[in-house]
Design a protein around this motif. Structure first.
Motif, mmCIF file in Angstrom:
data_model
loop_
_atom_site.group_PDB
_atom_site.id
_atom_site.type_symbol
_atom_site.label_atom_id
_atom_site.label_comp_id
_atom_site.label_asym_id
_atom_site.label_seq_id
_atom_site.Cartn_x
_atom_site.Cartn_y
_atom_site.Cartn_z
ATOM 1 N N ILE A 161 5.360 5.065 0.296
ATOM 2 C CA ILE A 161 5.801 3.855 0.982
ATOM 3 C C ILE A 161 5.969 4.098 2.485
ATOM 4 O O ILE A 161 5.915 3.171 3.282
ATOM 5 N N CYS A 162 6.164 5.341 2.880
ATOM 6 C CA CYS A 162 6.346 5.615 4.304
ATOM 7 C C CYS A 162 5.044 5.483 5.093
ATOM 8 O O CYS A 162 5.031 5.667 6.304
ATOM 9 N N GLY A 163 3.955 5.135 4.412
ATOM 10 C CA GLY A 163 2.749 4.767 5.132
ATOM 11 C C GLY A 163 2.788 3.305 5.553
ATOM 12 O O GLY A 163 2.009 2.866 6.392
ATOM 13 N N GLU A 164 3.704 2.534 4.950
ATOM 14 C CA GLU A 164 3.909 1.146 5.372
ATOM 15 C C GLU A 164 4.663 1.212 6.691
ATOM 16 O O GLU A 164 5.675 1.911 6.791
ATOM 17 N N GLU A 165 4.191 0.474 7.701
ATOM 18 C CA GLU A 165 4.674 0.789 9.044
ATOM 19 C C GLU A 165 6.181 0.638 9.238
ATOM 20 O O GLU A 165 6.793 1.450 9.939
ATOM 21 N N THR A 166 6.803 -0.357 8.608
ATOM 22 C CA THR A 166 8.244 -0.489 8.851
ATOM 23 C C THR A 166 9.053 0.535 8.049
ATOM 24 O O THR A 166 10.105 0.988 8.493
ATOM 25 N N ALA A 167 8.532 0.911 6.864
ATOM 26 C CA ALA A 167 9.195 1.987 6.110
ATOM 27 C C ALA A 167 9.049 3.294 6.876
ATOM 28 O O ALA A 167 9.976 4.107 6.944
ATOM 29 N N LEU A 168 7.886 3.460 7.488
ATOM 30 C CA LEU A 168 7.647 4.643 8.322
ATOM 31 C C LEU A 168 8.665 4.703 9.453
ATOM 32 O O LEU A 168 9.250 5.756 9.739
ATOM 33 N N LEU A 169 8.900 3.548 10.086
ATOM 34 C CA LEU A 169 9.852 3.534 11.206
ATOM 35 C C LEU A 169 11.262 3.848 10.717
ATOM 36 O O LEU A 169 11.996 4.589 11.367
ATOM 37 N N ASN A 170 11.635 3.297 9.556
ATOM 38 C CA ASN A 170 12.945 3.632 8.987
ATOM 39 C C ASN A 170 13.057 5.128 8.754
ATOM 40 O O ASN A 170 14.062 5.749 9.083
ATOM 41 N N ARG B 286 16.543 5.652 4.896
ATOM 42 C CA ARG B 286 15.791 5.608 3.662
ATOM 43 C C ARG B 286 14.448 4.924 3.932
ATOM 44 O O ARG B 286 14.391 3.903 4.619
ATOM 45 N N GLY B 287 13.393 5.488 3.403
ATOM 46 C CA GLY B 287 12.059 4.927 3.660
ATOM 47 C C GLY B 287 11.810 3.660 2.881
ATOM 48 O O GLY B 287 11.211 3.664 1.827
ATOM 49 N N GLU B 288 12.318 2.549 3.414
ATOM 50 C CA GLU B 288 12.129 1.254 2.774
ATOM 51 C C GLU B 288 11.567 0.284 3.791
ATOM 52 O O GLU B 288 12.027 0.269 4.933
ATOM 53 N N PRO B 289 10.604 -0.528 3.398
ATOM 54 C CA PRO B 289 10.068 -1.507 4.356
ATOM 55 C C PRO B 289 11.154 -2.464 4.832
ATOM 56 O O PRO B 289 12.119 -2.723 4.116
ATOM 57 N N GLY C 146 11.693 0.270 -4.681
ATOM 58 C CA GLY C 146 12.774 -0.231 -5.527
ATOM 59 C C GLY C 146 13.630 -1.286 -4.865
ATOM 60 O O GLY C 146 14.610 -1.745 -5.436
ATOM 61 N N GLN C 147 13.270 -1.693 -3.654
ATOM 62 C CA GLN C 147 14.067 -2.717 -2.979
ATOM 63 C C GLN C 147 13.902 -4.073 -3.629
ATOM 64 O O GLN C 147 14.869 -4.722 -3.971
ATOM 65 N N CYS C 148 12.678 -4.533 -3.723
ATOM 66 C CA CYS C 148 12.506 -5.929 -4.125
ATOM 67 C C CYS C 148 12.121 -6.029 -5.592
ATOM 68 O O CYS C 148 11.483 -5.159 -6.169
#
Lengths: 429, 483
Positions: free
Chosen positions: A176-185, A191-194, A351-353
């Motif tokens: 999921i950390c390839g998703e840009e906002t999860a990456l920024l987190n 936590r690496g969550e979008p 696991g967020q949504c």
């Protein structure tokens, strides 16, 4: 030899030299290293962005968003620092092209990032690299040290008055950390969550500052564009609205898997498999092609005469994604394959949504049952409905990435699913 | 005022207002789980997704292809919002199904039942038929301390608790561990909760995942009768709701008042109601006898109090936990019955006057542990230092919360109001009175805000309202209205 292989390439000749291509000396002598940087620093930032817009460079990470437009979204004035972040997470299964850039031509990426920094007015860059790429992270660190020692990075670059600092940040291995906002987190230590969008990273990205997040290959293309012009880069592409060459990761049951570089839109998938990659292993029959990383909806052999580029693939309901072509021969069970893919997405869901957290695992469980011979007739309709309930309803694109393959496999390989259910075992065994 | 269109109706809104609130104002319910007006927006549950469109330059409304979550989408001028389309309803049904496939559906033994968002929304928007046949996810729960009982199997991962801790209580104690389907909401390292505001975790939990240890299995939510009240725990004046059945208060919940306590109350205030039913509370008139303080007739207790009052040497101490109405009545009574007597108010050790009162933490708590200190000072009551020399007879009026000062030097003490047997051991007499739950009235909080509170339960035991006790004190033996 296929004519596409005779077209001009930017990377592959250097990749072939492997470790020899890596040092700064090679980059300076053989690849016009850092000349683009000198040129760009003399240009107005907007002129650099215009050049990138002209080049028809589209994001190489998966979404194919026009890079120049993305840079143009960054506000000129900002009370908070702006950031250039390179997405080197390369986590889409089947993708391994960015690795070669970081391994063999790391300075292309570094130079591209400094130019991007100049274009958007940023002094800070991060390379967020996937945790598994330990070797590449070290190599990047070495290359960055070389660039600092020659004054390409740091304060007052080449006497231009422009500063740019670059840091490599290693991820911990979450897809999921390839998703840009999860990456920024993750980059911020969270936590690496979008994140919920808007705000998009261009308004509030890393540490709430305006941020541009680009893929490795995208940024590595920038020095070529600055040196030889946007129009030249655009002309490399063989289809409209898609410039440059594409690094394609081919894997699976082909005779010659690996990274290929071809002009954007120069070949069909059939040509790519049979003329360029040497055909299917052991000359078996082709069963399926996953054209853009495991999240792309699958194609059957009668669909592979499509031009391998962003828009043509989109028209037939799949996607080019990160240009990772996975080839599957007749020997492999379609149910087993989609179960494995779904297991991956269920495992990597943050696991967020709700739909993604609950739905991906549910699909995996059902597919597991079918593969084991415990499927029921109504399972196929159920799978399609769950996929539909996930698709487009989730916080980030991971839900779509999990749902698309499932519905395409169930639709296109229905017979094989039914054979599992009725025969109560895998017919391929 | 801006306008948007919700389900075909034009609706006014203030820019910046949340779409869920705008719809609610217009009488349109958009269901949700993770949204909470007091917490940041995360758009995680996906329940509130609606169709949204904007008029284009040609005036034609262009609907967005994907559903948009109402909680996170800014309402704009002219926006068209559709909350009842087939697409929206299908998504609601599907989110309900996703949330319930791993939920134990143990409503019959769950304390949240009857006031559960998950249950309500399931009835309203879910399907009675379940398609899930796989094994359900289960967790092992660790103890979370004395306030909250956790049942992770019921959790729907809305993360309200995580956000409450970090954003409101100021303690990052609830976290998500693992990921995807295995995501678990827990405390860091399974520690006990630290915050003094832990009860709010149970309030905001949309399922029975976090419940109050003190309340669970005691009363079904639908039996409870509610009264709007004000917390008497300190001078903040948090708005609360007292919930009772058969004259027993079972719990306190916060009422939203954005200008006072927002959506929250502290644990001290939440559990303060327990003193109402303290087994040790003096609930019948009592008089000092051979074996100590003992039950007596009202007439005997009143006579003792009258003796003190008329002694000429009486000092009157008034708890700053009295309501404004009571304090006023008392003032008028004393002016007539004991005009010479020194009168002081008392309440919290260390907080003598209103100017000593200050915030005790970053959120709600105040230093003054009585509710009406500021009101009493407004009425002219003087702060108490220590008993004046020669103060032989002391009359104490109190509603139960004010801390009794040292009365050991007084010869005779008579208490009117709420006392524990232990506290009143040495008193000559006690005339039992009412706690704030047994009466209506007004408290003046630290801002000078006058807030009414309603009676929740009937007077306990033989206790009487202060006005009645005062009437007896004034009239018994005069032939004008003895008890």
């Amino acid at each position: 030899m296929h004519p596409a292989l005779q077209a001009e390439t930017l990377y592959i000749q250097h990749f072939r030299k492997k470790d020899e291509a890596r040092p700064l000396s090679y980059y300076l002598e053989q690849m016009q290293g850092y000349t683009a940087l000198g040129k760009a620093l003399k240009m107005a930032p907007d002129a650099v962005i215009d050049e990138v817009k002209k080049s028809n460079l589209r994001g190489r990470g998966g979404a194919g968003f026009p890079t120049g437009m993305k840079w143009g979204f960054i506000p000129k004035q900002s009370p908070k620092p702006k950031y250039v972040v390179c997405n080197a997470d390369e986590s889409e299964p089947g993708t391994f092209k960015d690795r070669d850039i970081m391994r063999y031509t790391p300075h292309l990426l570094i130079e591209g990032m400094i130019i991007a920094g100049h274009a958007i007015g940023s002094k800070i860059g991060y390379i967020y690299i996937r945790g598994e790429y330990t070797r590449e992270a070290k190599l990047l660190d070495q290359a960055i040290a070389e660039a600092y020692s020659k004054g390409y990075l740091g304060k007052n670059i080449l006497g231009s008055g422009h500063d740019f600092d670059l840091t490599v940040h290693r991820g911990a291995g979450a897809y999921i950390c390839g998703e840009e906002t999860a990456l920024l987190n993750s980059l911020e230590g969270k936590r690496g969550e979008p994140r919920v969008k808007p705000p998009f990273p261009a308004q509030a990205g890393a540490f709430s500052g305006p941020t541009v997040v680009n893929n490795v290959e995208t940024l590595a293309n920038v020095p070529f564009i600055v040196n030889r012009g946007g129009e030249w880069f655009s002309s490399l592409g063989k289809v409209e609205r898609s410039g440059g060459t594409r690094l394609i990761s081919v894997s699976g049951h082909v005779k010659k898997p690996g990274v290929y570089e071809l002009p954007a839109g120069a070949v069909t998938i059939r040509e790519l498999i049979y003329d360029i990659c040497g055909g299917i292993t052991d000359d078996k029959k082709l069963k399926a092609v996953i054209p853009g990383g495991s999240s792309a909806p699958v194609l059957t052999p009668d669909e592979i005469d499509v031009v391998y580029d962003i828009e043509p693939l989109m028209k037939i309901g799949t996607m080019m994604g990160s240009a990772a072509l996975m080839v599957v021969s007749e020997d492999y069970c379609a149910v087993k394959l989609i179960k494995r893919i779904t297991k991956f997405y269920a495992h990597e869901s943050c696991g967020q949504c709700t739909p993604c957290r609950e739905g991906c695992k549910w699909m995996e469980d059902i597919l597991h049952r079918i593969e084991d011979g415990h499927g029921r007739e109504q399972d196929l309709a159920l799978l399609l409905d769950i996929a539909d309930n996930i698709n487009g309803k989730t916080l980030c694109a991971l839900g779509d990435a999990a749902a698309g393959p499932v519905s395409s496999f169930v639709r296109k390989f229905k017979g094989e699913f039914e054979a599992h259910i009725r025969g109560k075992k895998c017919p391929n065994v | 005022m801006s306008k948007c269109v919700i389900d075909g109706r034009e609706v006014n809104f203030t820019p910046g207002q949340n779409m869920i609130e705008v719809a609610k104002q217009a009488g349109v319910e958009i269901p949700f789980f993770c949204y909470h007006p007091g917490l940041t927006i995360v758009a995680q549950c996906r329940m509130c997704a609606v169709e949204v469109g904007m008029p284009g330059k040609d005036g034609n409304v262009q609907m967005m292809p994907k559903l948009q979550t109402a909680c996170s989408t800014a309402v704009a001028e002219g926006m068209v919002i559709k909350t009842k389309t087939e697409k929206v309803l299908k998504n609601q049904k599907s989110v309900m199904e996703f949330l319930l496939i791993n939920h134990p559906l143990d409503c019959p033994i769950c304390d949240k039942s009857g006031e559960c968002d998950l249950q309500d929304n399931s009835y309203k928007h879910g399907d009675a038929y379940m398609r899930y046949t796989e094994e359900r996810r289960t967790y092992v729960d660790l103890d979370m301390g004395p306030v909250i009982k956790k049942n992770m199997n019921r959790c729907i991962h809305c993360t309200r608790c995580i956000r409450f801790g970090a954003e409101v209580a100021g303690v990052r104690e609830m976290v998500a561990i693992q990921r995807g389907n295995n995501t678990e909401i827990t405390t860091i390292d399974g520690r006990a909760l630290e915050t003094d505001y832990a009860g709010n975790y149970a309030d905001i939990c949309p399922t029975g995942s976090l419940t109050l240890k003190g309340f669970r299995f005691r009363k079904r939510a639908w039996f409870l009768k509610k009264a709007e009240s004000v917390c008497e725990g300190c001078s903040k004046g948090c708005n609360i709701e007292l919930q009772q059945d058969a004259n027993v208060v079972y719990r306190t919940l916060p009422r939203t008042n954005l200008e006072v306590n927002k959506h929250w109350i502290c644990d001290e205030g939440r559990f303060h109601f327990e003193t109402i039913h303290d087994a040790d509370r003096v609930l019948s008139p009592a008089v000092q006898g051979a074996t100590g303080l003992d039950m007596a007739a009202w007439t005997d207790a009143v006579a003792k109090a009258q003796g003190a009052l008329k002694s000429g040497k009486v000092t009157v101490l008034v708890g700053s936990d009295l309501s404004q109405e009571e304090a006023q009545d008392l003032k008028a009574f004393l002016a007539k019955q004991a005009p010479q007597a020194p009168v002081f108010h008392f309440g919290t050790p260390g907080v003598k006057t209103a100017s000593d009162d200050a915030a005790a933490d970053a959120l709600l708590k105040r230093k003054s542990k009585t509710a009406n200190l500021h009101g009493l000072e407004k009425l002219g009551y003087k702060p108490f230092d220590s008993l004046p020399a020669g103060a032989e007879q002391v009359l104490v009026f109190r509603a139960g919360r004010a801390v009794l000062p040292d009365l050991s030097k007084a010869k005779t003490v008579v208490g009117v109001g709420v006392f524990l047997k232990q506290e009143a051991q040495a008193f000559q007499a006690v005339l039992p009175g009412l706690t704030w739950a047994e009466k209506s009235g007004t408290f003046v909080n630290h801002d000078g805000r006058e807030q009414k509170f309603q009676r929740s339960i009937l007077p306990q035991g033989q206790s009487k309202a202060l006005s009645e006790s005062l009437m007896l004190l004034a009239n018994q033996g005069t032939g004008t209205g003895a008890a």
